[in-house]
Design a protein around this motif. Structure first.
Motif, PDB file in Angstrom:
ATOM      1  N   GLY A  41       0.810  -1.212   0.000  1.00 61.12           N
ATOM      2  CA  GLY A  41       0.000   0.000   0.000  1.00 61.12           C
ATOM      3  C   GLY A  41       0.845   1.264   0.000  1.00 61.12           C
ATOM      4  N   GLY A  42       0.199   2.395   0.330  1.00 59.97           N
ATOM      5  CA  GLY A  42       0.902   3.667   0.473  1.00 59.97           C
ATOM      6  C   GLY A  42       1.655   4.065  -0.776  1.00 59.97           C
ATOM      7  N   TRP A  43       2.889   4.595  -0.547  1.00 66.94           N
ATOM      8  CA  TRP A  43       3.703   5.088  -1.644  1.00 66.94           C
ATOM      9  C   TRP A  43       4.200   3.961  -2.542  1.00 66.94           C
ATOM     10  CZ3 TRP A  43       4.033   9.832  -3.378  1.00 66.94           C
ATOM     11  CH2 TRP A  43       3.698  10.888  -2.532  1.00 66.94           C
ATOM     12  N   VAL A  44       4.410   2.764  -1.979  1.00 61.99           N
ATOM     13  CA  VAL A  44       4.854   1.633  -2.809  1.00 61.99           C
ATOM     14  C   VAL A  44       3.788   1.304  -3.853  1.00 61.99           C
ATOM     15  CG1 VAL A  44       5.495  -0.804  -2.795  1.00 61.99           C
ATOM     16  CG2 VAL A  44       6.273   0.704  -0.952  1.00 61.99           C
ATOM     17  N   PHE A  45       2.551   1.209  -3.412  1.00 66.19           N
ATOM     18  CA  PHE A  45       1.454   0.919  -4.331  1.00 66.19           C
ATOM     19  C   PHE A  45       1.288   2.036  -5.353  1.00 66.19           C
ATOM     20  CE2 PHE A  45      -3.049   1.261  -5.474  1.00 66.19           C
ATOM     21  CZ  PHE A  45      -3.310  -0.021  -5.934  1.00 66.19           C
ATOM     22  N   THR A  46       1.377   3.274  -4.905  1.00 65.04           N
ATOM     23  CA  THR A  46       1.151   4.423  -5.790  1.00 65.04           C
ATOM     24  C   THR A  46       2.244   4.552  -6.835  1.00 65.04           C
ATOM     25  OG1 THR A  46       0.038   5.557  -3.977  1.00 65.04           O
ATOM     26  CG2 THR A  46       0.742   6.897  -5.850  1.00 65.04           C
ATOM     27  N   VAL A  47       3.505   4.414  -6.440  1.00 66.27           N
ATOM     28  CA  VAL A  47       4.608   4.538  -7.392  1.00 66.27           C
ATOM     29  C   VAL A  47       4.572   3.398  -8.408  1.00 66.27           C
ATOM     30  CG1 VAL A  47       7.117   4.498  -7.621  1.00 66.27           C
ATOM     31  CG2 VAL A  47       6.055   5.835  -5.795  1.00 66.27           C
ATOM     32  N   ALA A  48       4.293   2.185  -7.952  1.00 66.96           N
ATOM     33  CA  ALA A  48       4.190   1.067  -8.887  1.00 66.96           C
ATOM     34  C   ALA A  48       3.048   1.290  -9.879  1.00 66.96           C
ATOM     35  CB  ALA A  48       3.981  -0.239  -8.123  1.00 66.96           C
ATOM     36  N   LEU A  49       1.933   1.788  -9.391  1.00 66.97           N
ATOM     37  CA  LEU A  49       0.812   2.090 -10.274  1.00 66.97           C
ATOM     38  C   LEU A  49       1.170   3.200 -11.267  1.00 66.97           C
ATOM     39  CD1 LEU A  49      -2.179   1.604 -10.991  1.00 66.97           C
ATOM     40  CD2 LEU A  49      -2.766   3.339  -9.291  1.00 66.97           C
ATOM     41  N   ALA A  50       1.884   4.229 -10.808  1.00 68.10           N
ATOM     42  CA  ALA A  50       2.288   5.321 -11.695  1.00 68.10           C
ATOM     43  C   ALA A  50       3.206   4.820 -12.807  1.00 68.10           C
ATOM     44  CB  ALA A  50       2.971   6.418 -10.895  1.00 68.10           C
ATOM     45  N   ALA A  51       4.114   3.894 -12.483  1.00 72.58           N
ATOM     46  CA  ALA A  51       5.008   3.338 -13.507  1.00 72.58           C
ATOM     47  C   ALA A  51       4.211   2.550 -14.550  1.00 72.58           C
ATOM     48  CB  ALA A  51       6.051   2.442 -12.854  1.00 72.58           C
ATOM     49  N   ALA A  52       3.262   1.747 -14.087  1.00 79.23           N
ATOM     50  CA  ALA A  52       2.428   0.992 -15.026  1.00 79.23           C
ATOM     51  C   ALA A  52       1.581   1.930 -15.880  1.00 79.23           C
ATOM     52  CB  ALA A  52       1.537   0.017 -14.260  1.00 79.23           C
TER      53      ALA A  52
ATOM     54  N   CYS B 223      -6.087   6.395 -19.492  1.00 75.66           N
ATOM     55  CA  CYS B 223      -4.809   5.957 -18.918  1.00 75.66           C
ATOM     56  C   CYS B 223      -4.422   6.695 -17.646  1.00 75.66           C
ATOM     57  CB  CYS B 223      -3.693   6.125 -19.954  1.00 75.66           C
ATOM     58  SG  CYS B 223      -3.934   5.208 -21.476  1.00 75.66           S
ATOM     59  N   GLY B 224      -5.023   7.850 -17.366  1.00 75.63           N
ATOM     60  CA  GLY B 224      -4.636   8.628 -16.190  1.00 75.63           C
ATOM     61  C   GLY B 224      -5.703   8.721 -15.128  1.00 75.63           C
ATOM     62  N   TYR B 225      -6.894   9.140 -15.516  1.00 71.99           N
ATOM     63  CA  TYR B 225      -7.951   9.386 -14.537  1.00 71.99           C
ATOM     64  C   TYR B 225      -8.491   8.098 -13.926  1.00 71.99           C
ATOM     65  CZ  TYR B 225     -12.393  11.066 -12.655  1.00 71.99           C
ATOM     66  OH  TYR B 225     -13.464  11.348 -11.840  1.00 71.99           O
ATOM     67  N   LEU B 226      -8.796   7.104 -14.751  1.00 75.96           N
ATOM     68  CA  LEU B 226      -9.389   5.866 -14.242  1.00 75.96           C
ATOM     69  C   LEU B 226      -8.474   5.115 -13.268  1.00 75.96           C
ATOM     70  CD1 LEU B 226     -11.193   4.494 -17.437  1.00 75.96           C
ATOM     71  CD2 LEU B 226     -12.220   5.566 -15.425  1.00 75.96           C
ATOM     72  N   PRO B 227      -7.176   4.949 -13.530  1.00 78.01           N
ATOM     73  CA  PRO B 227      -6.330   4.245 -12.553  1.00 78.01           C
ATOM     74  C   PRO B 227      -6.235   4.933 -11.200  1.00 78.01           C
ATOM     75  CG  PRO B 227      -5.261   4.306 -14.695  1.00 78.01           C
ATOM     76  CD  PRO B 227      -6.430   5.214 -14.787  1.00 78.01           C
ATOM     77  N   CYS B 228      -6.513   6.237 -11.142  1.00 76.83           N
ATOM     78  CA  CYS B 228      -6.425   6.942  -9.861  1.00 76.83           C
ATOM     79  C   CYS B 228      -7.426   6.419  -8.839  1.00 76.83           C
ATOM     80  CB  CYS B 228      -6.641   8.439 -10.068  1.00 76.83           C
ATOM     81  SG  CYS B 228      -5.313   9.253 -10.979  1.00 76.83           S
ATOM     82  N   PHE B 229      -8.505   5.810  -9.299  1.00 76.16           N
ATOM     83  CA  PHE B 229      -9.491   5.291  -8.355  1.00 76.16           C
ATOM     84  C   PHE B 229      -8.965   4.104  -7.568  1.00 76.16           C
ATOM     85  CE2 PHE B 229     -12.283   7.776 -11.052  1.00 76.16           C
ATOM     86  CZ  PHE B 229     -13.181   8.302 -10.130  1.00 76.16           C
TER      87      PHE B 229
END
Length: 430
Positions: free
Chosen positions: A160-171, A257-263
């Motif tokens: 979770g947290g920043w690990v989850f967010t950074v991995a999601l941002a890379a994808a 590619c940007g808005y939907l993954p933010c959920f």
């Protein structure tokens, strides 16, 4: 039937001999096609068309046989023939190609046709064996990389947290690059004008920043609106003639590619509330964050990811086993039988995990959550299939061996995150 060709030394004319065995012939149209003698008791029959450049000679030895000539001029002869030999003689370049194609004959250039048949059969068997071996190797490759991806994703979700967010941002960044490459492909370029390459790169960077901004600010509305305004102004102020197709494809890229993954960030990291009546949370390992890390967001994300994986797997297996009725023209391989199997597996998974994780507490809510995940995964898969079909490609990329690109793996997750977050936030108790 076989044709053998040879050159005669006298007039350098081409002769073709056709041997036909155990066939039946009818003389119904013979008199109408050509002025020929058709005494069926004779050993040899010769006939030719007065307006044609083709001369045909038939010979027999007393048993039955059949010969067929061009489809537009049907010819068949009845008789007691065993072997029927037809010899077509013509001067070079006198028989046109279209007339030659009308003859329904298999050409065998080798002197020994039986050996050639054996060679063809062996080549066919070798090709089948090669394709089978290639299919098995591709399946092993898909399984190995699929397991590796699953383990990595599970670790990221648990962290979770920043690990989850950074991995999601890379994808998201890689997926956005793949999307804009699809938009710039020949299939799209034939019907529309793609956005300039620098706009595509800027959009990819903006899409990657959106999950990070969502985690930092807690909401995404302002950043999405600002990004859309910047991209629209860049397109309008570009050199040349701006086109609406450029604006629409760029705006959809920001949304898709940007808005939907933010959920997923809002679901996993935003719902940091301990789930009610959850006994598993009391014994959650300390190295995974302890009891405080066991939140509604984590449980909902685990259930949603599991439902999507099971839905895709059951839909694939059900379609392979029972698939008969196509679901849609967008993806011909998808069937109603596979979709029903995926829906059943998705709802069953949600019900089982709700019992294990003690959330949601209502079986009806768990079934509805599973149904919503299935709808989101199917819809996202079809959207990506439509994009690839218009682009004229099979895979969005080649980053993952045996799986294609990032979009090929995450297409089922894009819309599901928004639907899951909205359902949990609106209808389920936190």
């Amino acid at each position: 039937m076989f044709i053998s060709k040879h050159k005669t030394g006298r007039d350098s004319m081409t002769a073709s001999y056709v041997e036909i065995d155990r066939l039946k012939l009818s003389p119904l149209s013979l008199p109408s096609i050509c002025p020929c003698q058709h005494d069926l008791s004779s050993k040899t029959q010769a006939f030719s068309q007065s307006d044609s450049k083709l001369k045909l000679i038939l010979s027999s030895d007393g048993s039955r046989g059949l010969v067929g000539v061009p489809r537009d001029r049907r010819l068949s002869v009845y008789g007691n023939f065993r072997t029927l030999a037809a010899v077509a003689r013509a001067k070079p370049n006198q028989i046109d190609e279209g007339e030659a194609k009308g003859l329904s004959l298999e050409v065998d250039e080798s002197p020994n046709s039986e050996e050639k048949e054996v060679d063809v059969g062996m080549a066919r068997d070798n090709n089948l064996a090669s394709e089978r071996h290639q299919g098995v190797s591709q399946l092993k490759e898909r399984i190995v990389f699929g397991i590796g991806i699953g383990v990595c994703v599970a670790g990221v979700v648990l962290a979770g947290g920043w690990v989850f967010t950074v991995a999601l941002a890379a994808a998201v960044f890689v997926g956005a690059r793949e999307y804009f490459e699809l938009v710039r492909s020949r299939g799209f370029a034939k019907g529309m004008t793609p956005p300039p390459r620098y706009v595509s790169r800027v959009c990819s960077v903006i899409c990657a920043l959106m999950p990070v901004l969502t985690l930092y600010f807690g909401q995404i509305d302002v950043s999405v609106t600002s990004a859309a305004f910047v991209v629209a102004m860049a397109l309008l102020l570009q050199r040349g003639n701006p086109r609406f197709a450029q604006l629409s494809s760029a705006m959809f890229g920001l949304f898709y590619c940007g808005y939907l993954p933010c959920f997923w960030v809002k679901l996993r990291c935003g719902l940091a509330i301990p789930p009610l009546n959850s006994e598993l949370g009391t014994s959650w390992p300390i190295f995974l964050g302890g009891r405080e890390h066991w939140t509604v967001g984590l449980v909902a994300t685990l259930i949603s990811f599991s439902c999507i994986i099971v839905a895709d797997t059951y839909a694939f297996l059900g379609g392979k086993t029972f698939g008969r009725t196509p679901l849609t023209n967008i993806s011909p391989k998808k069937t109603w039988e596979g979709a029903i199997a995926g829906l059943g597996g998705c709802i069953a998974t949600a019900l089982i995990l709700s019992k294990i994780l003690s959330w949601p507490t209502s079986l009806l809510s768990a079934a509805a959550f599973g149904f919503l995940n299935f709808v989101g995964s199917l819809f996202g898969d079809l959207i990506e299939s439509m994009i690839k079909r218009d682009a004229g490609v099979k895979d969005s990329g080649s980053l993952i061996p045996g799986h294609g690109g990032i979009l090929d793996r995450v297409d089922s997750y894009l819309f599901t995150g928004a639907l899951s977050y909205s359902f949990v936030k609106t209808f389920l108790s936190l």
